[in-house]
Motif scaffolding. Structure first.
Motif, PDB file in Angstrom:
ATOM      1  N   LEU A 148       0.827  -1.201   0.000  1.00  0.00           N
ATOM      2  CA  LEU A 148       0.000   0.000   0.000  1.00  0.00           C
ATOM      3  C   LEU A 148       0.866   1.257   0.000  1.00  0.00           C
ATOM      4  CD1 LEU A 148      -2.786  -1.009   2.552  1.00  0.00           C
ATOM      5  CD2 LEU A 148      -3.070  -0.683   0.082  1.00  0.00           C
ATOM      6  N   ASN A 149       1.927   1.234   0.793  1.00  0.00           N
ATOM      7  CA  ASN A 149       2.844   2.372   0.853  1.00  0.00           C
ATOM      8  C   ASN A 149       3.439   2.662  -0.525  1.00  0.00           C
ATOM      9  OD1 ASN A 149       4.530   4.271   2.581  1.00  0.00           O
ATOM     10  ND2 ASN A 149       6.131   3.086   1.576  1.00  0.00           N
ATOM     11  N   ASN A 150       3.834   1.599  -1.234  1.00  0.00           N
ATOM     12  CA  ASN A 150       4.408   1.772  -2.567  1.00  0.00           C
ATOM     13  C   ASN A 150       3.391   2.364  -3.539  1.00  0.00           C
ATOM     14  OD1 ASN A 150       6.779   0.573  -1.684  1.00  0.00           O
ATOM     15  ND2 ASN A 150       6.174  -1.464  -2.327  1.00  0.00           N
ATOM     16  N   LEU A 151       2.173   1.831  -3.514  1.00  0.00           N
ATOM     17  CA  LEU A 151       1.143   2.337  -4.415  1.00  0.00           C
ATOM     18  C   LEU A 151       0.759   3.767  -4.042  1.00  0.00           C
ATOM     19  CD1 LEU A 151      -0.955  -0.930  -4.672  1.00  0.00           C
ATOM     20  CD2 LEU A 151       0.347   0.148  -6.516  1.00  0.00           C
ATOM     21  N   GLY A 152       0.800   4.086  -2.744  1.00  0.00           N
ATOM     22  CA  GLY A 152       0.559   5.462  -2.325  1.00  0.00           C
ATOM     23  C   GLY A 152       1.633   6.405  -2.835  1.00  0.00           C
ATOM     24  N   THR A 153       2.888   5.946  -2.805  1.00  0.00           N
ATOM     25  CA  THR A 153       3.983   6.763  -3.322  1.00  0.00           C
ATOM     26  C   THR A 153       3.797   7.045  -4.806  1.00  0.00           C
ATOM     27  OG1 THR A 153       5.512   5.868  -1.669  1.00  0.00           O
ATOM     28  CG2 THR A 153       6.488   6.868  -3.636  1.00  0.00           C
ATOM     29  N   MET A 154       3.349   6.021  -5.542  1.00  0.00           N
ATOM     30  CA  MET A 154       3.110   6.227  -6.968  1.00  0.00           C
ATOM     31  C   MET A 154       1.985   7.239  -7.187  1.00  0.00           C
ATOM     32  SD  MET A 154       3.644   2.543  -8.771  1.00  0.00           S
ATOM     33  CE  MET A 154       3.886   3.402 -10.329  1.00  0.00           C
ATOM     34  N   ALA A 155       0.926   7.154  -6.371  1.00  0.00           N
ATOM     35  CA  ALA A 155      -0.162   8.116  -6.483  1.00  0.00           C
ATOM     36  C   ALA A 155       0.338   9.532  -6.195  1.00  0.00           C
ATOM     37  CB  ALA A 155      -1.291   7.737  -5.527  1.00  0.00           C
ATOM     38  N   TYR A 156       1.217   9.643  -5.201  1.00  0.00           N
ATOM     39  CA  TYR A 156       1.788  10.949  -4.858  1.00  0.00           C
ATOM     40  C   TYR A 156       2.553  11.542  -6.036  1.00  0.00           C
ATOM     41  CZ  TYR A 156       5.131  14.181  -2.705  1.00  0.00           C
ATOM     42  OH  TYR A 156       5.900  15.265  -2.407  1.00  0.00           O
ATOM     43  N   HIS A 157       3.343  10.709  -6.695  1.00  0.00           N
ATOM     44  CA  HIS A 157       4.131  11.208  -7.826  1.00  0.00           C
ATOM     45  C   HIS A 157       3.276  11.482  -9.067  1.00  0.00           C
ATOM     46  CE1 HIS A 157       8.118  11.196  -6.095  1.00  0.00           C
ATOM     47  NE2 HIS A 157       7.852  10.051  -5.523  1.00  0.00           N
ATOM     48  N   ARG A 158       2.025  11.012  -9.027  1.00  0.00           N
ATOM     49  CA  ARG A 158       1.076  11.412 -10.077  1.00  0.00           C
ATOM     50  C   ARG A 158       0.286  12.650  -9.638  1.00  0.00           C
ATOM     51  NH1 ARG A 158      -0.089   5.791  -9.991  1.00  0.00           N
ATOM     52  NH2 ARG A 158      -2.076   6.214  -8.949  1.00  0.00           N
ATOM     53  N   ASP A 159       0.707  13.242  -8.501  1.00  0.00           N
ATOM     54  CA  ASP A 159       0.051  14.421  -7.930  1.00  0.00           C
ATOM     55  C   ASP A 159      -1.356  14.126  -7.438  1.00  0.00           C
ATOM     56  OD1 ASP A 159       2.167  16.262  -8.134  1.00  0.00           O
ATOM     57  OD2 ASP A 159       1.769  16.522 -10.257  1.00  0.00           O
ATOM     58  N   GLU A 160      -1.618  12.862  -7.098  1.00  0.00           N
ATOM     59  CA  GLU A 160      -2.899  12.492  -6.491  1.00  0.00           C
ATOM     60  C   GLU A 160      -2.707  12.512  -4.975  1.00  0.00           C
ATOM     61  OE1 GLU A 160      -3.871   8.697  -8.186  1.00  0.00           O
ATOM     62  OE2 GLU A 160      -3.783   9.455 -10.243  1.00  0.00           O
ATOM     63  N   ILE A 161      -2.544  13.728  -4.437  1.00  0.00           N
ATOM     64  CA  ILE A 161      -2.095  13.895  -3.061  1.00  0.00           C
ATOM     65  C   ILE A 161      -3.106  13.340  -2.058  1.00  0.00           C
ATOM     66  CG2 ILE A 161      -1.308  15.548  -1.333  1.00  0.00           C
ATOM     67  CD1 ILE A 161       0.551  15.257  -3.754  1.00  0.00           C
ATOM     68  N   ALA A 162      -4.370  13.672  -2.235  1.00  0.00           N
ATOM     69  CA  ALA A 162      -5.380  13.222  -1.272  1.00  0.00           C
ATOM     70  C   ALA A 162      -5.490  11.697  -1.263  1.00  0.00           C
ATOM     71  CB  ALA A 162      -6.729  13.850  -1.608  1.00  0.00           C
ATOM     72  N   GLY A 163      -5.466  11.086  -2.453  1.00  0.00           N
ATOM     73  CA  GLY A 163      -5.540   9.631  -2.527  1.00  0.00           C
ATOM     74  C   GLY A 163      -4.330   8.976  -1.907  1.00  0.00           C
ATOM     75  N   ALA A 164      -3.164   9.562  -2.136  1.00  0.00           N
ATOM     76  CA  ALA A 164      -1.940   9.015  -1.558  1.00  0.00           C
ATOM     77  C   ALA A 164      -1.989   9.090  -0.042  1.00  0.00           C
ATOM     78  CB  ALA A 164      -0.724   9.776  -2.082  1.00  0.00           C
ATOM     79  N   ARG A 165      -2.462  10.205   0.477  1.00  0.00           N
ATOM     80  CA  ARG A 165      -2.537  10.375   1.942  1.00  0.00           C
ATOM     81  C   ARG A 165      -3.445   9.305   2.556  1.00  0.00           C
ATOM     82  NH1 ARG A 165      -4.139  15.989   5.138  1.00  0.00           N
ATOM     83  NH2 ARG A 165      -3.862  15.196   7.250  1.00  0.00           N
ATOM     84  N   GLU A 166      -4.572   9.032   1.912  1.00  0.00           N
ATOM     85  CA  GLU A 166      -5.502   8.022   2.428  1.00  0.00           C
ATOM     86  C   GLU A 166      -4.840   6.650   2.480  1.00  0.00           C
ATOM     87  OE1 GLU A 166      -9.844   6.029   1.282  1.00  0.00           O
ATOM     88  OE2 GLU A 166      -9.169   7.847   0.258  1.00  0.00           O
ATOM     89  N   VAL A 167      -4.092   6.306   1.432  1.00  0.00           N
ATOM     90  CA  VAL A 167      -3.423   5.003   1.389  1.00  0.00           C
ATOM     91  C   VAL A 167      -2.338   4.920   2.456  1.00  0.00           C
ATOM     92  CG1 VAL A 167      -1.994   3.470  -0.021  1.00  0.00           C
ATOM     93  CG2 VAL A 167      -3.956   4.616  -1.037  1.00  0.00           C
ATOM     94  N   PHE A 168      -1.586   6.003   2.647  1.00  0.00           N
ATOM     95  CA  PHE A 168      -0.541   6.006   3.671  1.00  0.00           C
ATOM     96  C   PHE A 168      -1.136   5.839   5.074  1.00  0.00           C
ATOM     97  CE2 PHE A 168       2.255   8.595   0.657  1.00  0.00           C
ATOM     98  CZ  PHE A 168       3.013   7.496   0.313  1.00  0.00           C
ATOM     99  N   VAL A 169      -2.285   6.464   5.322  1.00  0.00           N
ATOM    100  CA  VAL A 169      -2.945   6.313   6.627  1.00  0.00           C
ATOM    101  C   VAL A 169      -3.348   4.859   6.847  1.00  0.00           C
ATOM    102  CG1 VAL A 169      -5.000   6.910   7.957  1.00  0.00           C
ATOM    103  CG2 VAL A 169      -3.696   8.712   6.813  1.00  0.00           C
ATOM    104  N   GLN A 170      -3.867   4.200   5.806  1.00  0.00           N
ATOM    105  CA  GLN A 170      -4.225   2.780   5.906  1.00  0.00           C
ATOM    106  C   GLN A 170      -2.983   1.940   6.227  1.00  0.00           C
ATOM    107  OE1 GLN A 170      -6.304   1.325   2.425  1.00  0.00           O
ATOM    108  NE2 GLN A 170      -7.507   3.199   2.257  1.00  0.00           N
ATOM    109  N   ALA A 171      -1.901   2.218   5.515  1.00  0.00           N
ATOM    110  CA  ALA A 171      -0.671   1.457   5.728  1.00  0.00           C
ATOM    111  C   ALA A 171      -0.118   1.678   7.133  1.00  0.00           C
ATOM    112  CB  ALA A 171       0.374   1.851   4.684  1.00  0.00           C
TER     113      ALA A 171
END
Length: 266
Positions: A148-171
């Protein structure tokens, strides 16, 4: 404890290298995370490359795949992506052949990280998604958190900040459930950066403070450097350029001391 016994461990490795190749591989591959956390990347890589030379050709030892994984895990943070890809690739073949699903998932994580470093987002995402699928099948919360952390990082680098934050909180929640302190600090560091990018500077500072306190307890120099960089960015945001420069210098010196390249600009 391992810090105090490091010289004795070196002596044990030298003895095993001269007398017992199997023991050497098992000992060296079990120490990779200690070397990685403490920043002994070059030393650890040297021991593990020697272990692989003693192991013989592919398929010659049941301990070779785990030794390959350990060696690759010390190589990729230094930026030697091609060597890391080669080591992880052989490891993946060996792990699949042996039916070691957990090692397969771990190796997919490494291959995904290498692909990300090489700017290959499609390949990276494919590796991480397969890792997540296998981790869920195993019911391994730690590996699920990593994926999840890895997929969140990828979302972050796509500038999907809110989605990345949600995934990081889950992880992070999964790691807290498991009491996995090393995992927790990585998620805290990511959340510190996420919230900084969102402009939530007070929350960002809280994440970095918790992260730094735990990273110092664990002596994780890599994450300590990340925290210094985070605090430096916060200081610059406040216009405290002297503090920002000092923190950037401290982070750079720490990275250099453990052989880590400077972070990429987004």
């Amino acid at each position: 404890v391992l810090d105090r016994e490091h010289d004795n461990l070196r002596a044990a490795l030298r003895w095993a290298g001269d007398h017992d190749a199997e023991l050497y591989m098992r000992l060296a591959s079990s120490l990779w995370r200690f070397w990685w956390t403490r920043g002994h990347l070059t030393e650890g890589r040297g021991w593990l490359e020697q272990a692989l030379a003693l192991a013989g050709p592919p398929g010659s030892s049941p301990f070779r795949p785990k030794t390959l994984y350990a060696a690759a895990s010390l190589v990729w943070p230094t930026g030697d992506s091609e060597r890391a890809r080669s080591l992880y690739g052989e490891c993946l073949s060996g792990a699949r052949a042996a039916g070691d699903t957990r090692l397969v998932a771990q190796t997919l994580n490494g291959l995904g990280a290498v692909a990300a470093n090489q700017r290959e987002p499609a390949a990276s995402r494919s590796y991480f998604e397969e890792m997540l699928e296998l981790s869920r099948a195993l019911g391994d919360k730690r590996l699920i958190s990593v994926a999840l952390n890895n997929l969140g990082t990828m979302a972050y680098h796509r500038d999907e900040i809110a989605g990345a934050r949600e995934v990081f909180v889950q992880a992070l929640e999964l790691d807290r459930q498991e009491g996995h302190q090393h995992g927790i600090i990585y998620k805290l560091a990511n959340l510190g950066e996420m919230t900084f990018q969102e402009g939530d500077f007070e929350v960002s500072e809280r994440y970095f403070r918790e992260c730094l306190a735990s990273a110092e307890e664990l002596a994780n120099k890599r994450i300590i450097a990340v925290c210094f960089e985070g605090f430096g960015a916060l200081a610059a945001r406040r216009g405290d350029w002297w503090r920002a420069a000092r923190l950037a210098g401290a982070a750079g010196a720490l990275r250099a001391s453990i052989g880590l390249p400077e972070p990429d600009e987004r």
